[in-house]
Design a protein around this motif. Structure first.
Motif, PDB file in Angstrom:
ATOM      1  N   GLU A   3      34.827  47.533  53.739  1.00  0.00           N
ATOM      2  CA  GLU A   3      35.183  46.182  54.182  1.00  0.00           C
ATOM      3  C   GLU A   3      33.939  45.355  54.555  1.00  0.00           C
ATOM      4  O   GLU A   3      34.015  44.141  54.672  1.00  0.00           O
ATOM      5  CB  GLU A   3      36.176  46.209  55.343  1.00  0.00           C
ATOM      6  CG  GLU A   3      35.674  46.870  56.596  1.00  0.00           C
ATOM      7  CD  GLU A   3      35.858  48.384  56.638  1.00  0.00           C
ATOM      8  OE1 GLU A   3      35.419  48.978  57.642  1.00  0.00           O
ATOM      9  OE2 GLU A   3      36.416  48.984  55.695  1.00  0.00           O
ATOM     10  N   ASN A   4      32.793  46.003  54.701  1.00  0.00           N
ATOM     11  CA  ASN A   4      31.535  45.315  55.019  1.00  0.00           C
ATOM     12  C   ASN A   4      30.621  45.187  53.798  1.00  0.00           C
ATOM     13  O   ASN A   4      29.432  44.915  53.943  1.00  0.00           O
ATOM     14  CB  ASN A   4      30.764  46.069  56.107  1.00  0.00           C
ATOM     15  CG  ASN A   4      31.518  46.104  57.408  1.00  0.00           C
ATOM     16  OD1 ASN A   4      32.244  45.175  57.721  1.00  0.00           O
ATOM     17  ND2 ASN A   4      31.367  47.166  58.153  1.00  0.00           N
ATOM     18  N   VAL A   5      31.191  45.417  52.598  1.00  0.00           N
ATOM     19  CA  VAL A   5      30.394  45.460  51.369  1.00  0.00           C
ATOM     20  C   VAL A   5      30.913  44.441  50.363  1.00  0.00           C
ATOM     21  O   VAL A   5      32.123  44.294  50.174  1.00  0.00           O
ATOM     22  CB  VAL A   5      30.438  46.868  50.735  1.00  0.00           C
ATOM     23  CG1 VAL A   5      29.595  46.922  49.465  1.00  0.00           C
ATOM     24  CG2 VAL A   5      29.996  47.931  51.723  1.00  0.00           C
ATOM     25  N   CYS A   6      29.984  43.768  49.703  1.00  0.00           N
ATOM     26  CA  CYS A   6      30.291  42.850  48.610  1.00  0.00           C
ATOM     27  C   CYS A   6      29.491  43.279  47.390  1.00  0.00           C
ATOM     28  O   CYS A   6      28.323  43.648  47.514  1.00  0.00           O
ATOM     29  CB  CYS A   6      29.910  41.424  49.002  1.00  0.00           C
ATOM     30  SG  CYS A   6      29.994  40.248  47.637  1.00  0.00           S
ATOM     31  N   CYS A   7      30.119  43.237  46.226  1.00  0.00           N
ATOM     32  CA  CYS A   7      29.378  43.496  44.988  1.00  0.00           C
ATOM     33  C   CYS A   7      29.316  42.228  44.148  1.00  0.00           C
ATOM     34  O   CYS A   7      30.056  41.270  44.399  1.00  0.00           O
ATOM     35  CB  CYS A   7      30.006  44.637  44.191  1.00  0.00           C
ATOM     36  SG  CYS A   7      31.647  44.292  43.509  1.00  0.00           S
ATOM     37  N   GLY A  42      25.933  44.898  47.001  1.00  0.00           N
ATOM     38  CA  GLY A  42      25.661  45.769  45.866  1.00  0.00           C
ATOM     39  C   GLY A  42      25.381  44.972  44.607  1.00  0.00           C
ATOM     40  O   GLY A  42      26.175  44.117  44.217  1.00  0.00           O
ATOM     41  N   CYS A  43      24.262  45.280  43.986  1.00  0.00           N
ATOM     42  CA  CYS A  43      23.797  44.533  42.818  1.00  0.00           C
ATOM     43  C   CYS A  43      23.453  45.511  41.706  1.00  0.00           C
ATOM     44  O   CYS A  43      22.725  46.479  41.927  1.00  0.00           O
ATOM     45  CB  CYS A  43      22.572  43.718  43.227  1.00  0.00           C
ATOM     46  SG  CYS A  43      21.816  42.794  41.900  1.00  0.00           S
ATOM     47  N   GLY A  44      23.934  45.233  40.486  1.00  0.00           N
ATOM     48  CA  GLY A  44      23.685  46.106  39.345  1.00  0.00           C
ATOM     49  C   GLY A  44      22.338  45.933  38.674  1.00  0.00           C
ATOM     50  O   GLY A  44      21.953  46.729  37.835  1.00  0.00           O
ATOM     51  N   PHE A 125      34.724  43.033  48.717  1.00  0.00           N
ATOM     52  CA  PHE A 125      34.705  41.726  48.048  1.00  0.00           C
ATOM     53  C   PHE A 125      33.878  41.844  46.780  1.00  0.00           C
ATOM     54  O   PHE A 125      32.977  42.675  46.693  1.00  0.00           O
ATOM     55  CB  PHE A 125      34.066  40.639  48.927  1.00  0.00           C
ATOM     56  CG  PHE A 125      34.886  40.242  50.096  1.00  0.00           C
ATOM     57  CD1 PHE A 125      35.817  39.220  50.000  1.00  0.00           C
ATOM     58  CD2 PHE A 125      34.743  40.891  51.315  1.00  0.00           C
ATOM     59  CE1 PHE A 125      36.589  38.854  51.085  1.00  0.00           C
ATOM     60  CE2 PHE A 125      35.501  40.538  52.405  1.00  0.00           C
ATOM     61  CZ  PHE A 125      36.429  39.519  52.296  1.00  0.00           C
ATOM     62  N   CYS A 126      34.170  40.952  45.832  1.00  0.00           N
ATOM     63  CA  CYS A 126      33.386  40.871  44.604  1.00  0.00           C
ATOM     64  C   CYS A 126      33.079  39.398  44.345  1.00  0.00           C
ATOM     65  O   CYS A 126      33.993  38.572  44.309  1.00  0.00           O
ATOM     66  CB  CYS A 126      34.177  41.461  43.437  1.00  0.00           C
ATOM     67  SG  CYS A 126      33.323  41.374  41.849  1.00  0.00           S
ATOM     68  N   GLN A 147      42.253  46.738  41.519  1.00  0.00           N
ATOM     69  CA  GLN A 147      41.970  47.535  42.720  1.00  0.00           C
ATOM     70  C   GLN A 147      42.216  46.753  44.003  1.00  0.00           C
ATOM     71  O   GLN A 147      41.965  47.247  45.099  1.00  0.00           O
ATOM     72  CB  GLN A 147      40.520  48.035  42.686  1.00  0.00           C
ATOM     73  CG  GLN A 147      40.179  48.901  41.497  1.00  0.00           C
ATOM     74  CD  GLN A 147      41.109  50.079  41.351  1.00  0.00           C
ATOM     75  OE1 GLN A 147      41.328  50.834  42.302  1.00  0.00           O
ATOM     76  NE2 GLN A 147      41.695  50.241  40.178  1.00  0.00           N
ATOM     77  N   LYS A 148      42.691  45.517  43.843  1.00  0.00           N
ATOM     78  CA  LYS A 148      42.990  44.636  44.976  1.00  0.00           C
ATOM     79  C   LYS A 148      41.741  44.286  45.804  1.00  0.00           C
ATOM     80  O   LYS A 148      41.811  44.116  47.017  1.00  0.00           O
ATOM     81  CB  LYS A 148      44.094  45.211  45.845  1.00  0.00           C
ATOM     82  CG  LYS A 148      45.343  45.604  45.054  1.00  0.00           C
ATOM     83  CD  LYS A 148      46.592  45.203  45.719  1.00  0.00           C
ATOM     84  CE  LYS A 148      47.850  45.611  45.003  1.00  0.00           C
ATOM     85  NZ  LYS A 148      47.940  45.438  43.607  1.00  0.00           N
ATOM     86  N   VAL A 149      40.609  44.199  45.124  1.00  0.00           N
ATOM     87  CA  VAL A 149      39.369  43.739  45.741  1.00  0.00           C
ATOM     88  C   VAL A 149      39.291  42.238  45.476  1.00  0.00           C
ATOM     89  O   VAL A 149      39.253  41.818  44.322  1.00  0.00           O
ATOM     90  CB  VAL A 149      38.139  44.462  45.144  1.00  0.00           C
ATOM     91  CG1 VAL A 149      36.843  43.866  45.676  1.00  0.00           C
ATOM     92  CG2 VAL A 149      38.203  45.957  45.434  1.00  0.00           C
ATOM     93  N   PRO A 150      39.301  41.412  46.522  1.00  0.00           N
ATOM     94  CA  PRO A 150      39.250  39.961  46.310  1.00  0.00           C
ATOM     95  C   PRO A 150      37.999  39.538  45.535  1.00  0.00           C
ATOM     96  O   PRO A 150      36.901  40.011  45.816  1.00  0.00           O
ATOM     97  CB  PRO A 150      39.218  39.386  47.733  1.00  0.00           C
ATOM     98  CG  PRO A 150      39.721  40.480  48.615  1.00  0.00           C
ATOM     99  CD  PRO A 150      39.353  41.768  47.939  1.00  0.00           C
TER     100      PRO A 150
END
Length: 159
Positions: A3-7, A42-44, A125-126, A147-150
């Protein structure tokens, strides 16, 4: 923790005439997420939007030192066939990031997909830049939705 991570996910080729708008919207979205307590990004590391997102997180880190850039990479040699300028930008991100995660050692046909799933599976989050209904970004946004990731699509915010 997720919940504290965004990709991030986005196209490799960004319209040069819109780069300023994309950058401004990306920065505004990340700032908003920071105020909501998102501290890991998170960055690819791919050419285009990924590198722009990584650079944006690093720039914002100067004002928000609590945030962390995590490079989630498909393999050790992702940049083998890239041009020198792209390799240099990638190398700068790797040097400045807080953590590197390699999904696997060597390149194969599935490593990008594995990287994208890893990013989504570990995020709350994405943030995307999606303008085309095909390719890896389209797949990743669809996967995040399943996956229900906003998903926040920067392209939707640019007139």
């Amino acid at each position: 923790m997720r919940e504290n991570v965004c990709c991030f996910t986005g196209h490799r080729y960004l319209p040069q005439g819109r780069l300023s708008d994309i950058t401004l919207q990306l920065e505004a979205v990340v700032e908003e997420l920071i105020t909501r307590g998102i501290i890991y990004y998170g960055c690819g590391g791919a050419i285009g939007f990924d590198q722009l997102a990584g650079k944006t997180v690093l720039r914002l880190k100067e004002r928000f030192p609590q945030i962390k850039l995590i490079m989630v990479l498909p393999c050790m040699n992702q940049d083998t066939k890239w041009l020198r300028a792209d390799k240099d930008r990638y190398s700068a991100l790797l040097e400045a990031c807080d953590k590197k995660v390699y999904v696997q050692q060597e390149y194969d046909n599935g490593c990008m997909l594995k990287r994208n799933r890893h990013l989504v599976d570990n995020s709350g989050f994405c943030v995307a830049y999606l303008t085309q209904p095909r390719g890896g970004t389209f797949y990743t946004v669809g996967y995040a939705n399943r996956q229900k990731v906003p998903v926040i699509n920067i392209a939707d915010r640019i007139a």
